[in-house]
Design a protein around this motif. Structure first.
Motif, PDB file in Angstrom:
ATOM      1  N   ARG A 195       0.826  -1.207   0.000  1.00 27.22           N
ATOM      2  CA  ARG A 195       0.000   0.000   0.000  1.00 27.22           C
ATOM      3  C   ARG A 195       0.860   1.256   0.000  1.00 27.22           C
ATOM      4  NH1 ARG A 195      -3.693  -0.057   5.019  1.00 27.22           N
ATOM      5  NH2 ARG A 195      -1.806  -0.880   6.008  1.00 27.22           N
ATOM      6  N   GLN A 196       0.336   2.317  -0.581  1.00 25.88           N
ATOM      7  CA  GLN A 196       0.942   3.639  -0.491  1.00 25.88           C
ATOM      8  C   GLN A 196      -0.052   4.539   0.252  1.00 25.88           C
ATOM      9  OE1 GLN A 196       2.734   5.384  -3.930  1.00 25.88           O
ATOM     10  NE2 GLN A 196       3.401   3.413  -4.770  1.00 25.88           N
ATOM     11  N   ILE A 197       0.421   5.148   1.325  1.00 23.89           N
ATOM     12  CA  ILE A 197      -0.468   5.872   2.237  1.00 23.89           C
ATOM     13  C   ILE A 197       0.053   7.274   2.488  1.00 23.89           C
ATOM     14  CG2 ILE A 197      -1.414   5.880   4.604  1.00 23.89           C
ATOM     15  CD1 ILE A 197      -1.251   2.841   4.578  1.00 23.89           C
ATOM     16  N   LYS A 198      -0.869   8.211   2.651  1.00 26.05           N
ATOM     17  CA  LYS A 198      -0.533   9.575   3.046  1.00 26.05           C
ATOM     18  C   LYS A 198      -1.248   9.896   4.354  1.00 26.05           C
ATOM     19  CE  LYS A 198       0.050  12.823  -0.043  1.00 26.05           C
ATOM     20  NZ  LYS A 198       1.520  12.891  -0.070  1.00 26.05           N
ATOM     21  N   VAL A 199      -0.511  10.527   5.275  1.00 32.60           N
ATOM     22  CA  VAL A 199      -1.059  10.883   6.589  1.00 32.60           C
ATOM     23  C   VAL A 199      -0.898  12.382   6.786  1.00 32.60           C
ATOM     24  CG1 VAL A 199      -0.952  10.485   9.074  1.00 32.60           C
ATOM     25  CG2 VAL A 199      -0.360   8.630   7.492  1.00 32.60           C
ATOM     26  N   GLN A 200      -1.991  13.067   7.115  1.00 33.88           N
ATOM     27  CA  GLN A 200      -1.950  14.499   7.384  1.00 33.88           C
ATOM     28  C   GLN A 200      -2.195  14.745   8.869  1.00 33.88           C
ATOM     29  OE1 GLN A 200      -4.529  13.421   4.905  1.00 33.88           O
ATOM     30  NE2 GLN A 200      -2.703  13.179   3.642  1.00 33.88           N
ATOM     31  N   LEU A 201      -1.376  15.619   9.461  1.00 33.20           N
ATOM     32  CA  LEU A 201      -1.535  15.976  10.871  1.00 33.20           C
ATOM     33  C   LEU A 201      -1.299  17.464  11.046  1.00 33.20           C
ATOM     34  CD1 LEU A 201       0.632  13.287  10.693  1.00 33.20           C
ATOM     35  CD2 LEU A 201      -0.148  13.108  13.048  1.00 33.20           C
ATOM     36  N   LEU A 202      -1.890  18.022  12.108  1.00 33.57           N
ATOM     37  CA  LEU A 202      -1.575  19.387  12.508  1.00 33.57           C
ATOM     38  C   LEU A 202      -1.240  19.382  13.989  1.00 33.57           C
ATOM     39  CD1 LEU A 202      -2.853  22.720  11.346  1.00 33.57           C
ATOM     40  CD2 LEU A 202      -2.776  22.345  13.803  1.00 33.57           C
ATOM     41  N   VAL A 214      -6.147  10.288   6.938  1.00 36.55           N
ATOM     42  CA  VAL A 214      -5.307   9.295   6.263  1.00 36.55           C
ATOM     43  C   VAL A 214      -5.968   8.897   4.948  1.00 36.55           C
ATOM     44  CG1 VAL A 214      -4.093   7.088   6.483  1.00 36.55           C
ATOM     45  CG2 VAL A 214      -4.696   8.386   8.549  1.00 36.55           C
ATOM     46  N   MET A 215      -5.157   8.766   3.908  1.00 37.18           N
ATOM     47  CA  MET A 215      -5.675   8.316   2.620  1.00 37.18           C
ATOM     48  C   MET A 215      -4.734   7.294   2.017  1.00 37.18           C
ATOM     49  SD  MET A 215      -4.954  11.828   0.488  1.00 37.18           S
ATOM     50  CE  MET A 215      -5.622  12.851   1.807  1.00 37.18           C
ATOM     51  N   GLN A 216      -5.296   6.353   1.305  1.00 40.34           N
ATOM     52  CA  GLN A 216      -4.503   5.329   0.629  1.00 40.34           C
ATOM     53  C   GLN A 216      -4.582   5.542  -0.874  1.00 40.34           C
ATOM     54  OE1 GLN A 216      -5.222   1.244   1.793  1.00 40.34           O
ATOM     55  NE2 GLN A 216      -4.651   0.471  -0.224  1.00 40.34           N
ATOM     56  N   LYS A 217      -3.409   5.621  -1.514  1.00 46.44           N
ATOM     57  CA  LYS A 217      -3.375   5.699  -2.964  1.00 46.44           C
ATOM     58  C   LYS A 217      -3.770   4.337  -3.536  1.00 46.44           C
ATOM     59  CE  LYS A 217       0.607   8.860  -3.173  1.00 46.44           C
ATOM     60  NZ  LYS A 217       1.947   9.041  -3.778  1.00 46.44           N
ATOM     61  N   THR A 218      -4.679   4.340  -4.480  1.00 43.50           N
ATOM     62  CA  THR A 218      -5.039   3.091  -5.140  1.00 43.50           C
ATOM     63  C   THR A 218      -4.574   3.061  -6.601  1.00 43.50           C
ATOM     64  OG1 THR A 218      -7.230   3.948  -5.721  1.00 43.50           O
ATOM     65  CG2 THR A 218      -7.029   2.765  -3.638  1.00 43.50           C
ATOM     66  N   ARG A 219      -4.367   4.238  -7.182  1.00 40.28           N
ATOM     67  CA  ARG A 219      -3.788   4.323  -8.527  1.00 40.28           C
ATOM     68  C   ARG A 219      -2.913   5.564  -8.577  1.00 40.28           C
ATOM     69  NH1 ARG A 219      -9.172   2.694  -9.884  1.00 40.28           N
ATOM     70  NH2 ARG A 219      -9.897   4.768 -10.458  1.00 40.28           N
ATOM     71  N   PHE A 255       1.235  22.183  10.060  1.00 43.20           N
ATOM     72  CA  PHE A 255       0.726  21.081   9.237  1.00 43.20           C
ATOM     73  C   PHE A 255       1.881  20.249   8.689  1.00 43.20           C
ATOM     74  CE2 PHE A 255      -0.672  19.105   5.321  1.00 43.20           C
ATOM     75  CZ  PHE A 255      -1.953  18.656   5.616  1.00 43.20           C
ATOM     76  N   ALA A 256       1.655  18.947   8.545  1.00 45.62           N
ATOM     77  CA  ALA A 256       2.631  18.059   7.915  1.00 45.62           C
ATOM     78  C   ALA A 256       1.894  16.935   7.198  1.00 45.62           C
ATOM     79  CB  ALA A 256       3.593  17.484   8.953  1.00 45.62           C
ATOM     80  N   ASP A 257       2.457  16.511   6.083  1.00 42.12           N
ATOM     81  CA  ASP A 257       1.880  15.434   5.283  1.00 42.12           C
ATOM     82  C   ASP A 257       2.956  14.372   5.072  1.00 42.12           C
ATOM     83  OD1 ASP A 257      -0.012  14.224   3.248  1.00 42.12           O
ATOM     84  OD2 ASP A 257       1.655  14.744   1.921  1.00 42.12           O
ATOM     85  N   PHE A 258       2.711  13.149   5.546  1.00 47.13           N
ATOM     86  CA  PHE A 258       3.677  12.053   5.452  1.00 47.13           C
ATOM     87  C   PHE A 258       3.379  11.162   4.250  1.00 47.13           C
ATOM     88  CE2 PHE A 258       4.238  13.253   9.821  1.00 47.13           C
ATOM     89  CZ  PHE A 258       5.504  12.825  10.197  1.00 47.13           C
ATOM     90  N   ASP A 259       4.433  10.753   3.554  1.00 56.33           N
ATOM     91  CA  ASP A 259       4.336   9.688   2.560  1.00 56.33           C
ATOM     92  C   ASP A 259       4.832   8.399   3.196  1.00 56.33           C
ATOM     93  OD1 ASP A 259       3.299  11.240   0.570  1.00 56.33           O
ATOM     94  OD2 ASP A 259       5.189  11.553  -0.486  1.00 56.33           O
ATOM     95  N   VAL A 260       4.015   7.352   3.099  1.00 58.23           N
ATOM     96  CA  VAL A 260       4.320   6.067   3.728  1.00 58.23           C
ATOM     97  C   VAL A 260       4.111   4.950   2.704  1.00 58.23           C
ATOM     98  CG1 VAL A 260       3.784   4.516   5.651  1.00 58.23           C
ATOM     99  CG2 VAL A 260       3.454   6.997   5.923  1.00 58.23           C
ATOM    100  N   ILE A 261       5.012   3.967   2.704  1.00 59.79           N
ATOM    101  CA  ILE A 261       4.892   2.816   1.803  1.00 59.79           C
ATOM    102  C   ILE A 261       4.892   1.542   2.626  1.00 59.79           C
ATOM    103  CG2 ILE A 261       6.048   1.475  -0.003  1.00 59.79           C
ATOM    104  CD1 ILE A 261       6.998   3.991  -1.274  1.00 59.79           C
ATOM    105  N   GLU A 262       4.032   0.617   2.250  1.00 61.14           N
ATOM    106  CA  GLU A 262       4.023  -0.697   2.871  1.00 61.14           C
ATOM    107  C   GLU A 262       4.978  -1.620   2.116  1.00 61.14           C
ATOM    108  OE1 GLU A 262       0.466  -3.489   4.368  1.00 61.14           O
ATOM    109  OE2 GLU A 262       0.678  -3.452   2.195  1.00 61.14           O
ATOM    110  N   ASP A 263       5.894  -2.235   2.837  1.00 64.65           N
ATOM    111  CA  ASP A 263       6.833  -3.171   2.229  1.00 64.65           C
ATOM    112  C   ASP A 263       6.113  -4.507   2.042  1.00 64.65           C
ATOM    113  OD1 ASP A 263       8.902  -4.935   1.583  1.00 64.65           O
ATOM    114  OD2 ASP A 263      10.355  -3.827   2.797  1.00 64.65           O
ATOM    115  N   PRO A 264       5.880  -4.951   0.797  1.00 69.03           N
ATOM    116  CA  PRO A 264       5.119  -6.196   0.578  1.00 69.03           C
ATOM    117  C   PRO A 264       5.850  -7.441   1.070  1.00 69.03           C
ATOM    118  CG  PRO A 264       6.086  -5.441  -1.479  1.00 69.03           C
ATOM    119  CD  PRO A 264       6.331  -4.359  -0.472  1.00 69.03           C
ATOM    120  N   ARG A 265       7.164  -7.305   1.349  1.00 73.98           N
ATOM    121  CA  ARG A 265       7.927  -8.465   1.814  1.00 73.98           C
ATOM    122  C   ARG A 265       7.584  -8.848   3.247  1.00 73.98           C
ATOM    123  NH1 ARG A 265      13.562  -5.784   0.011  1.00 73.98           N
ATOM    124  NH2 ARG A 265      12.518  -4.111   1.198  1.00 73.98           N
ATOM    125  N   ASP A 266       7.219  -7.862   4.056  1.00 72.39           N
ATOM    126  CA  ASP A 266       6.874  -8.170   5.454  1.00 72.39           C
ATOM    127  C   ASP A 266       5.678  -7.361   5.958  1.00 72.39           C
ATOM    128  OD1 ASP A 266       7.924  -5.641   5.670  1.00 72.39           O
ATOM    129  OD2 ASP A 266       9.662  -6.224   6.861  1.00 72.39           O
TER     130      ASP A 266
END
Length: 384
Positions: A195-202, A214-219, A255-266
């Motif tokens: 998964r590719q995820i974005k997290v917004q916080l203030l 939180v939002m998940q990129k699907t395409r 404000f901050a916006d994080f880019d997060v990736i899920e490692d499919p291996r684990d």
């Protein structure tokens, strides 16, 4: 009526932020570097100014901003781009004499925006992140797994990044990359499939978490790694906690916006970077009940925050880039949500707002113009 100034407001996120501020009763002013853009033509901006770009002209842009603030009443300033966010962090003490801003101090900003320094914070806190080697220190490339990516410590849009298949390729490219982009690091390549995820916080001035989404990129386009063209809002409370702990460690305010990736291996979620401004796809959080424009201004002006009901499951599509994804992807008929789901209570469009059609038409025209630019096509080619 209080005025809010949006910097680098040609960007598409201006559409949603300006609308949310307009609905909250603010007068919206924008600085734009491009006339043929979504942000310039949105009807929710009351006063528009064409300016030089902030990137590459930061000091001139700062002086232009300062002159404007001395002669106009502006209650709050919100950056739409990384460069304008950095400029505000560098000069916030002087700017605060004329208008209020919400951003971290420059040392906190740089520790979070510098991708290499961010990885060191994640390591200290035990938060998931890719294996990283700092190329500005004594290093042992034998510890790196391949393929790997060389990255400038401070960059945006994939500039200077390159995938390497082995240690020999990496050694060959290090000198030129450092010469062109400054200090760099090398990082393990996270394979596609997770998964590719974005997290917004203030984070407010008391170092408390005000709100998150939180939002998940699907395409995404380009297909091999690019900007989101379809995403869906989700809930990931543990990931929010991890991101919050990073901002607390950085003493980050605003404000901050994080880019997060899920490692499919684990299936480990790994922090990749912090964006110091609202992302282009912020509309997905807004239609899910989190009015980020109003939240940010309430924080800037020390006004009471409201309670917002977060309703995950809303889909946001960027019609233009989602069409390009459809033309390029082998999964066009096997994707979730379905590419053919154009309507529904929870289906929305990043570039299309039926109450703001001028923004859609002129922004789309501007994108078509860019497709004929070799520099723009190169910037959207993805990692090599």
């Amino acid at each position: 009526m209080k005025s809010v100034l949006l910097l680098e407001a040609y960007l598409i996120q201006t559409q949603s932020i300006a609308k949310s501020l307009h609905q909250a009763g603010y007068r919206v002013i924008s600085f734009c570097e491009e006339k043929y853009s979504y942000g310039y033509h949105t009807k929710y901006v009351d006063e528009k100014h064409i300016t030089i770009p902030c990137e590459g002209h930061q000091e001139e842009y700062y002086q232009l901003l300062l002159d404007f603030l001395k002669n106009n009443s502006v209650s709050a300033i919100i950056p739409m781009s990384d460069e304008s966010a950095k400029m505000l962090a560098q000069h916030q003490d002087e700017i605060f004499r004329y208008s209020a801003v919400s951003c971290p101090q420059i040392d906190s900003f740089l520790k979070g925006y510098d991708k290499n320094q961010l990885m060191k914070v994640c390591e200290r806190l035990g938060v998931g992140h890719p294996l990283t080697i700092d190329l500005s220190e004594t290093y042992d490339l034998k510890k790196m797994s391949y393929p790997a990516i060389i990255k400038p410590n401070i960059t945006s849009g994939g500039r200077g990044m390159r995938i390497l298949e082995n240690e020999e390729e990496l050694k060959a490219i290090i000198p030129q990359t450092i010469k062109e982009y400054g200090n760099c690091h090398v990082q393990e390549y996270i394979p596609q499939g997770g998964r590719q995820i974005k997290v917004q916080l203030l984070i407010d001035r008391k170092n408390s978490l005000v709100c998150s989404s939180v939002m998940q990129k699907t395409r995404w386009y380009p297909v091999k790694g690019g900007s989101s063209c379809c995403n869906i809002t989700i809930e990931e409370p543990e990931l929010v906690k991890a991101c919050f702990s990073i901002l607390q460690e950085l003493n980050w305010h605003g404000f901050a916006d994080f880019d997060v990736i899920e490692d499919p291996r684990d299936e480990t979620l790994k922090i990749m970077e912090i964006n110091p401004r609202v992302p282009a796809c912020i509309k997905s959080a807004i239609v899910s009940g989190i009015n980020w424009g109003e939240i940010i201004v309430n924080d800037i002006l020390y006004q009471p925050q409201k309670n917002y009901d977060y309703d995950p499951g809303h889909v946001l599509r960027f019609l233009g880039f989602d069409t390009l994804w459809f033309l390029k992807s082998k999964d066009r008929h096997h994707t979730y949500p379905s590419w053919y789901s154009f309507f529904g209570r929870k289906v929305h469009y990043q570039d299309l707002d039926w109450t703001d059609l001028g923004s859609f038409f002129w922004g789309s025209y501007g994108n078509i113009r860019k497709l004929f630019s070799s520099d723009f096509r190169k910037s959207k080619s993805g990692l090599n």
